[in-house]
Design an enzyme around this catalytic site. Sequence first.
Site, mmCIF file in Angstrom:
data_model
loop_
_atom_site.group_PDB
_atom_site.id
_atom_site.type_symbol
_atom_site.label_atom_id
_atom_site.label_comp_id
_atom_site.label_asym_id
_atom_site.label_seq_id
_atom_site.Cartn_x
_atom_site.Cartn_y
_atom_site.Cartn_z
ATOM 1 N N TYR A 91 0.850 -1.181 0.000
ATOM 2 C CA TYR A 91 0.000 0.000 0.000
ATOM 3 C C TYR A 91 0.892 1.239 0.000
ATOM 4 O O TYR A 91 1.837 1.319 -0.766
ATOM 5 C CB TYR A 91 -0.996 -0.072 1.171
ATOM 6 C CG TYR A 91 -2.098 0.941 1.034
ATOM 7 C CD1 TYR A 91 -2.903 0.946 -0.108
ATOM 8 C CD2 TYR A 91 -2.306 1.913 1.993
ATOM 9 C CE1 TYR A 91 -3.894 1.900 -0.271
ATOM 10 C CE2 TYR A 91 -3.301 2.858 1.839
ATOM 11 C CZ TYR A 91 -4.081 2.858 0.708
ATOM 12 O OH TYR A 91 -5.056 3.805 0.553
ATOM 13 N N LYS A 164 -6.371 -1.354 -1.161
ATOM 14 C CA LYS A 164 -7.268 -1.169 -0.012
ATOM 15 C C LYS A 164 -7.873 -2.494 0.424
ATOM 16 O O LYS A 164 -7.990 -2.788 1.616
ATOM 17 C CB LYS A 164 -8.394 -0.196 -0.386
ATOM 18 C CG LYS A 164 -7.995 1.254 -0.410
ATOM 19 C CD LYS A 164 -7.963 1.849 0.984
ATOM 20 C CE LYS A 164 -7.511 3.289 0.953
ATOM 21 N NZ LYS A 164 -7.434 3.899 2.271
#
Length: 541
Positions: A91, A164
């Site tokens: 991420y 996500k």
Amino acid sequence: MRKGMQILNDPFKNKGTAFTMAERKELGLLGLLPNHVRTIEEQAAETYALYESKDSGIEKRHLLMEIFNTNRTLFFYLMKEHITEFMPVVYDPVIAESIEQYDERYLRPQDAAYLDINHPEDIKEELADAADGRDIRLIVVTDAEGILGIGDWGVNGVDISVGKLMVYTAAAGINPAQVLPVSIDVGTDNEKLLNDPNYLGNREKRVRGDQYFAFIDRFVTEVEGLFPRSLLHFEDFGRGTAAKILDKYQDKILTFNDDIQGTGIISLAGVLGAMNISKEKITDQTFLTFGAGTAGMGIAKMLFEELVRQGLSPEEAKKRFYLVDKQGLLFDDTEGLTPKQKPFTRQRVEFDNPDELTDLLAVVKAVHPTVMIGTSTQPGAFNEAVVKEMASHTKRPVIFPLSNPTKLAEAKAADLLKWTDGRALVATGIPAGTIDYNGVSYDIGQANNALIYPGVGFGALAAQAKVLNNDMIAAAAHALSGIVDPDQPGAAVLPPVNKLTEFSKKVAITVAQSAINQGLAGEGINDAKKAVEEMTWEAKY
């Protein structure tokens, strides 16, 4: 395609060399794999050794994505084992580099749905094809207009939806077979992409206005029809659209906007954590938000609502807020104000020299903030002069430079401690780790939405909540703020990423309980802990 090959090419079913001989015979895999049967522990050790051999963050992410694309269980087993190390790679911040290089590194669609603004009639079929019969409970959708701090990246932004959802599974335990990343391709205003022959999205300027919102409406309708038990998570939409979409649907369906609500929750949790350390009241603070876009206004709204919950009238609470954007302090007569900014603007008559309040230092000198939060993507904006001016008027200045990636941060945590003689209570948008200053080890909390949204979304899903409302969101912030020991020297305002799974579960139970208490949970759901445990998926064969 042969049955065995279908299984090996299905990341939700594939175990690779871990298939037992009995399974290989039953599933038509005989002869398709080397004879030695490995455990998941052996597979993980081998893969991690290969991971460590990679020199750069982007190469490490590329390897992990290969594992993700072929064997979801192994990927999430690895991520649980190395969550602190992997989070910045899968991420933020490495994902920004991945998005910028999406076209060059494209290998597989990663089980995402790609929707075309020019063909709304195909939405239902496209979603159904991407789901492929799976029981979808969680969708992360983006149109990629406002990716992290790097702006408009068109269809490349699908990586943000994929990333996500990785965090949702790793942190909270949602079954990866029940999630669906979605890219809404409405074109792009990024000239670099429009002129790039390798760009994979629509090569046209962004579609806006009625056509855009009609497409969103149809998309929401089709999602509700196909996946009625799902949570619809909107991610990295633009300043002009994110709030409109949330306002329209928040009270109608189970939905969440991470940039508005997630950033607001994590900032509120950080401020509450700072108050635990300083032993001050949140209702006595003066807030300055630097950057009044989607994230900044989400933060201001969340903090405002907390002040009201804690006893201030709306009029009193409003007086605690100052918004600074590129024009300087925002006044009620500032041109181009958004609907979300207008409730928090000030009047020029409040100041002797309103026309001079055009830069951050001038505003800090005029209003003496005790809490300063940056979402401006203006690197170095919280400079020594600004910070020292702020610190001269408050004992424990609360300073959150939240812009990311690293190159866009308003300040470095080490500088904030140095400029305030260790008095600043700091949270950053990117990992800062532990900083030694004058003999004290300061743990710097990361105000990363990943600390909060997995538990929030999972708790709402576990409770089968009808909506995700402000009371549930506030409960999540309070749950997160109570984890760190505030009396420890150098204590962080937020818990560390290495406890992500632990506090995600706590947040999920808290949110589920709030849904139950409000009568918003599904039929027969009255035990929050049980509901969360029953829905939790584990990475094991």
